[in-house]
Design an enzyme around this catalytic site. Structure first.
Site, PDB file in Angstrom:
ATOM      1  N   GLU A 146       0.854  -1.188   0.000  1.00 46.03           N
ATOM      2  CA  GLU A 146       0.000   0.000   0.000  1.00 46.03           C
ATOM      3  C   GLU A 146       0.891   1.241   0.000  1.00 46.03           C
ATOM      4  OE1 GLU A 146      -2.157   0.904   3.637  1.00 46.03           O
ATOM      5  OE2 GLU A 146      -3.886   1.603   2.503  1.00 46.03           O
ATOM      6  N   LYS A 150     -10.260  -0.327  -1.587  1.00 41.43           N
ATOM      7  CA  LYS A 150     -10.246  -0.638  -0.150  1.00 41.43           C
ATOM      8  C   LYS A 150     -11.610  -0.386   0.486  1.00 41.43           C
ATOM      9  CE  LYS A 150      -7.265   0.427   3.873  1.00 41.43           C
ATOM     10  NZ  LYS A 150      -6.265   1.406   4.374  1.00 41.43           N
ATOM     11  N   CYS A 183      -4.448  -3.645   3.546  1.00 40.40           N
ATOM     12  CA  CYS A 183      -4.058  -3.138   4.869  1.00 40.40           C
ATOM     13  C   CYS A 183      -5.121  -3.292   5.963  1.00 40.40           C
ATOM     14  CB  CYS A 183      -3.607  -1.686   4.729  1.00 40.40           C
ATOM     15  SG  CYS A 183      -2.647  -1.079   6.138  1.00 40.40           S
TER      16      CYS A 183
HETATM   17  O1  LIG Z   1       0.181   6.250   7.652  1.00 41.15           O
HETATM   18  C1  LIG Z   1       0.143   6.491   6.448  1.00 41.15           C
HETATM   19  O2  LIG Z   1       0.233   7.628   5.980  1.00 41.15           O
HETATM   20  C2  LIG Z   1      -0.017   5.347   5.509  1.00 41.15           C
HETATM   21  N1  LIG Z   1      -1.052   4.438   5.930  1.00 41.15           N
HETATM   22  C3  LIG Z   1      -2.119   4.224   5.161  1.00 41.15           C
HETATM   23  O3  LIG Z   1      -2.221   4.808   4.103  1.00 41.15           O
HETATM   24  C4  LIG Z   1      -3.211   3.287   5.584  1.00 41.15           C
HETATM   25  C5  LIG Z   1      -4.464   4.102   5.713  1.00 41.15           C
HETATM   26  S1  LIG Z   1      -4.249   5.509   6.767  1.00 41.15           S
HETATM   27  N2  LIG Z   1      -2.860   2.587   6.775  1.00 41.15           N
HETATM   28  C6  LIG Z   1      -3.556   1.572   7.289  1.00 41.15           C
HETATM   29  O4  LIG Z   1      -4.579   1.127   6.771  1.00 41.15           O
HETATM   30  C7  LIG Z   1      -2.922   1.017   8.558  1.00 41.15           C
HETATM   31  C8  LIG Z   1      -3.737  -0.028   9.272  1.00 41.15           C
HETATM   32  C9  LIG Z   1      -3.056  -0.390  10.545  1.00 41.15           C
HETATM   33  O5  LIG Z   1      -1.933  -0.043  10.806  1.00 41.15           O
HETATM   34  C10 LIG Z   1      -3.780  -1.222  11.526  1.00 41.15           C
HETATM   35  O6  LIG Z   1      -4.866  -1.743  11.224  1.00 41.15           O
HETATM   36  O7  LIG Z   1      -3.269  -1.356  12.637  1.00 41.15           O
END
Ligand SMILES: O=C(O)CNC(=O)[C@H](CS)NC(=O)CCC(=O)C(=O)O
Length: 270
Positions: free
Chosen positions: A43, A114, A156
């Protein structure tokens, strides 16, 4: 479906789109030379930066990411999964978080948006509001390929919703892909156990590409791109530096585990 090698790439992506794509191209080449026929990128492989910046550049990131995936798949003659990356959502000011699967001839095999958005306040002080910039998809995607089996797509945070993977396996998925940017804070306690659970309960291979290290502000990701077999054994782990996990996806092993533990045939609930 034949036996083949798959790769889960691990990167430390930044807000520099072109630099990220160069790194990704190199990693796809390394995976291909090591024999991988299915290569998965994490991702945010193309862009990992501030949400506002991502939204502003979404159209360009989408265009460059998709051109990149088609080109890299053809150049290296692999089936290539990239994503998520932002794709503008028509009729809204937001984007989808899209994952794209492309065949070695550059053809689009599957496109998944997603479903579950990461809106969470973590005890480490970081706040995530993915829904500020992203709208959820509404479709499950299982891509049926003669050579690589049936591939169920997710991204993710979806990993925390077992009903998604149950639905994918019920639709015939044999391989589950979970390209991620898991936080370091949640990853240390949840990443392996959730991935192994999805593999065990669905008797599927799980291929999870990952982001690792420090990105921007206080955003730190966990790493440990993993490939897990349908028994739940971890076949390969990329550690916490950029690189990749490579392992064999073996239909004989899949059939064996499904004979030993026919849980998919014992389901009582829809
Ligand atoms: O932080 C960033 O900028 C990049 N991360 C992302 O783009 C994505 C959506 S904010 N991260 C997750 O989905 C983490 C899930 C996760 O860590 C969990 O379910 O514990």
């Amino acid at each position: 479906m034949e036996s083949y090698f798959a790769a889960a790439v691990q990167m430390t992506s930044t807000a520099d789109l072109e630099a990220n794509l160069e790194v990704a191209y190199e990693f796809v080449g390394i995976a291909a030379r090591r024999g991988a026929r299915l290569v998965t990128l994490p991702e945010n492989f193309a862009f990992l930066g501030l949400e506002a910046e991502k939204l502003e550049q979404a159209a360009r990131i989408a265009e460059r990411s998709e051109k990149f995936l088609h080109t890299a798949a053809r150049d290296w003659q692999v089936t290539l999964l990239g994503g998520g990356y932002p794709t503008p959502a028509e009729g809204t000011a937001k984007c989808y978080n899209t994952a794209l699967l492309v065949g070695p001839d550059g053809s689009e095999l599957g496109r998944y948006r997603k479903l579950h958005l990461f809106d969470v306040n973590l005890p480490d002080g970081n706040t995530y509001r993915e829904s500020d910039s992203v709208v959820p998809g509404h479709e499950l995607v299982v891509v049926r390929t003669p050579a690589l089996g049936n591939i169920g797509l997710s991204v993710c945070y979806d990993l925390r919703f077992p009903e998604l993977y149950r639905a994918l396996s019920a639709q015939g998925a044999q391989v589950l892909t979970v390209p991620s940017a898991f936080t370091a804070f949640t990853g240390k306690d949840h990443w392996r156990v959730l991935l192994r659970a999805r593999a065990i309960e669905n008797t599927c291979y799980v291929i999870a590409a990952a982001q690792t290290g420090e990105h921007y502000a206080r955003r730190q990701t966990y790493g440990h791109a993993l490939i897990i077999d349908p028994w739940g054994n971890m076949l390969a782990d990329a550690g916490d530096t950029p690189g990749m996990a490579i392992a064999e996806i073996d239909p004989g092993r899949l059939a064996q585990v499904r004979r030993q533990l026919p849980v998919l045939q014992h389901r009582q609930l829809p």
